[in-house]
Design a protein around this motif. Structure first.
Motif, mmCIF file in Angstrom:
data_model
loop_
_atom_site.group_PDB
_atom_site.id
_atom_site.type_symbol
_atom_site.label_atom_id
_atom_site.label_comp_id
_atom_site.label_asym_id
_atom_site.label_seq_id
_atom_site.Cartn_x
_atom_site.Cartn_y
_atom_site.Cartn_z
ATOM 1 N N ASN A 103 0.838 -1.194 0.000
ATOM 2 C CA ASN A 103 0.000 0.000 0.000
ATOM 3 C C ASN A 103 0.870 1.239 0.000
ATOM 4 N N ILE A 104 0.324 2.323 -0.488
ATOM 5 C CA ILE A 104 1.000 3.608 -0.462
ATOM 6 C C ILE A 104 0.727 4.198 0.918
ATOM 7 N N PRO A 105 1.771 4.354 1.745
ATOM 8 C CA PRO A 105 1.563 4.701 3.161
ATOM 9 C C PRO A 105 0.682 5.924 3.421
ATOM 10 N N GLY A 106 0.921 7.028 2.752
ATOM 11 C CA GLY A 106 0.132 8.228 3.003
ATOM 12 C C GLY A 106 -1.285 8.142 2.469
ATOM 13 N N PHE A 107 -1.536 7.127 1.671
ATOM 14 C CA PHE A 107 -2.857 6.919 1.080
ATOM 15 C C PHE A 107 -3.557 5.728 1.718
ATOM 16 N N ALA A 108 -2.764 4.796 2.236
ATOM 17 C CA ALA A 108 -3.223 3.612 2.964
ATOM 18 C C ALA A 108 -3.894 2.550 2.091
ATOM 19 N N LEU A 109 -3.835 2.710 0.796
ATOM 20 C CA LEU A 109 -4.357 1.700 -0.121
ATOM 21 C C LEU A 109 -3.320 1.457 -1.216
ATOM 22 N N ASP A 110 -3.596 0.495 -2.080
ATOM 23 C CA ASP A 110 -2.636 0.097 -3.106
ATOM 24 C C ASP A 110 -2.621 1.042 -4.305
ATOM 25 N N ALA A 111 -1.715 0.756 -5.243
ATOM 26 C CA ALA A 111 -1.511 1.619 -6.410
ATOM 27 C C ALA A 111 -2.748 1.712 -7.300
ATOM 28 N N VAL A 112 -3.515 0.646 -7.404
ATOM 29 C CA VAL A 112 -4.731 0.685 -8.228
ATOM 30 C C VAL A 112 -5.743 1.658 -7.628
ATOM 31 N N HIS A 113 -5.928 1.600 -6.331
ATOM 32 C CA HIS A 113 -6.830 2.551 -5.674
ATOM 33 C C HIS A 113 -6.320 3.981 -5.816
ATOM 34 N N PHE A 114 -5.017 4.154 -5.676
ATOM 35 C CA PHE A 114 -4.425 5.489 -5.792
ATOM 36 C C PHE A 114 -4.611 6.034 -7.209
ATOM 37 N N LEU A 115 -4.359 5.209 -8.202
ATOM 38 C CA LEU A 115 -4.571 5.604 -9.601
ATOM 39 C C LEU A 115 -6.022 6.032 -9.815
ATOM 40 N N THR A 116 -6.949 5.232 -9.294
ATOM 41 C CA THR A 116 -8.373 5.544 -9.452
ATOM 42 C C THR A 116 -8.717 6.859 -8.772
ATOM 43 N N TYR A 117 -8.159 7.084 -7.605
ATOM 44 C CA TYR A 117 -8.372 8.348 -6.901
ATOM 45 C C TYR A 117 -7.869 9.522 -7.735
ATOM 46 N N LEU A 118 -6.640 9.427 -8.238
ATOM 47 C CA LEU A 118 -6.057 10.526 -9.019
ATOM 48 C C LEU A 118 -6.877 10.828 -10.268
ATOM 49 N N ILE A 119 -7.264 9.790 -10.985
ATOM 50 C CA ILE A 119 -8.026 9.998 -12.217
ATOM 51 C C ILE A 119 -9.418 10.544 -11.905
ATOM 52 N N SER A 120 -10.040 10.062 -10.838
ATOM 53 C CA SER A 120 -11.355 10.583 -10.443
ATOM 54 C C SER A 120 -11.265 12.051 -10.065
ATOM 55 N N HIS A 121 -10.227 12.411 -9.334
ATOM 56 C CA HIS A 121 -10.022 13.799 -8.929
ATOM 57 C C HIS A 121 -9.895 14.702 -10.155
ATOM 58 N N GLU A 122 -9.067 14.288 -11.100
ATOM 59 C CA GLU A 122 -8.867 15.119 -12.286
ATOM 60 C C GLU A 122 -10.116 15.169 -13.150
ATOM 61 N N ALA A 123 -10.839 14.054 -13.238
ATOM 62 C CA ALA A 123 -12.083 14.048 -14.016
ATOM 63 C C ALA A 123 -13.108 15.009 -13.406
ATOM 64 N N HIS A 124 -13.179 15.048 -12.099
ATOM 65 C CA HIS A 124 -14.079 15.983 -11.406
ATOM 66 C C HIS A 124 -13.773 17.423 -11.828
ATOM 67 N N HIS A 125 -12.510 17.793 -11.795
ATOM 68 C CA HIS A 125 -12.146 19.162 -12.140
ATOM 69 C C HIS A 125 -12.246 19.434 -13.642
ATOM 70 N N ARG A 126 -12.015 18.440 -14.461
ATOM 71 C CA ARG A 126 -12.249 18.629 -15.901
ATOM 72 C C ARG A 126 -13.721 18.936 -16.140
ATOM 73 N N GLY A 127 -14.584 18.201 -15.454
ATOM 74 C CA GLY A 127 -16.023 18.462 -15.569
ATOM 75 C C GLY A 127 -16.381 19.860 -15.108
#
Length: 166
Positions: free
Chosen positions: A110-134
């Protein structure tokens, strides 16, 4: 082992595609929209929303900077950054996010500061950017600068953006 390698490759390609989609939208924001105020906010502009994307990546990189072999990019000045400056900065932060993802994929931790694995982190990052693109697309419409359909549908053309990101 082959499944792990395929997953790793897929994660990397997915981030590159997501980054290309963000850059594609920034490239296509009309100059007169870039500095417009967001309706309902006295001081927030489209430029500030866009700059936040890079600065948010920088925040995550700083959070994980002492654990992963990355270089911390400089933040952008959300009040004054140009589209060209932001696009250059996004390339740098994207490259460092890739290094971060690759590092934690290789550790299978897991990514320590995120507490979940890379797949979850990737999903978080892409969701965040998609929100702001919208947000940027909606604000453009609210300001009477409806973006061309080529652009608003273009952020959904993942296959096309994936080819552009290779």
């Amino acid at each position: 082992m082959a499944e792990s390698s395929l997953l790793s490759e897929s994660i990397i390609k997915t981030w590159k595609t997501g980054n290309r989609i963000t850059s594609y939208l920034i490239e296509n924001i009309p100059d007169d929209v870039w500095t417009e105020s967001v309706p309902g906010y006295q001081q927030k502009t489209v430029r500030m929303i866009a700059g936040h994307l890079h600065n948010s990546r920088c925040m995550w990189l700083k959070t994980e900077g002492d654990k992963a072999p990355i270089t911390l990019p400089e933040h952008v000045d959300r009040y004054n950054v140009t589209k060209e400056e932001l696009l250059k900065a996004l390339k740098v932060s994207s490259r460092e996010i890739l290094k971060l993802l690759e590092f934690y994929i290789s550790l299978e931790k897991n990514i320590p500061g995120f507490a979940l694995d890379a797949v979850h982190f990737l999903t978080y990052l892409i969701s965040h950017e998609a929100h702001h693109r919208g947000q940027i697309i909606m604000v453009s419409r609210q300001l009477g600068h409806k973006l061309p359909e080529e652009v608003t549908y273009g952020v959904w053309k993942w296959s096309k953006r994936a080819k552009e990101s290779e």
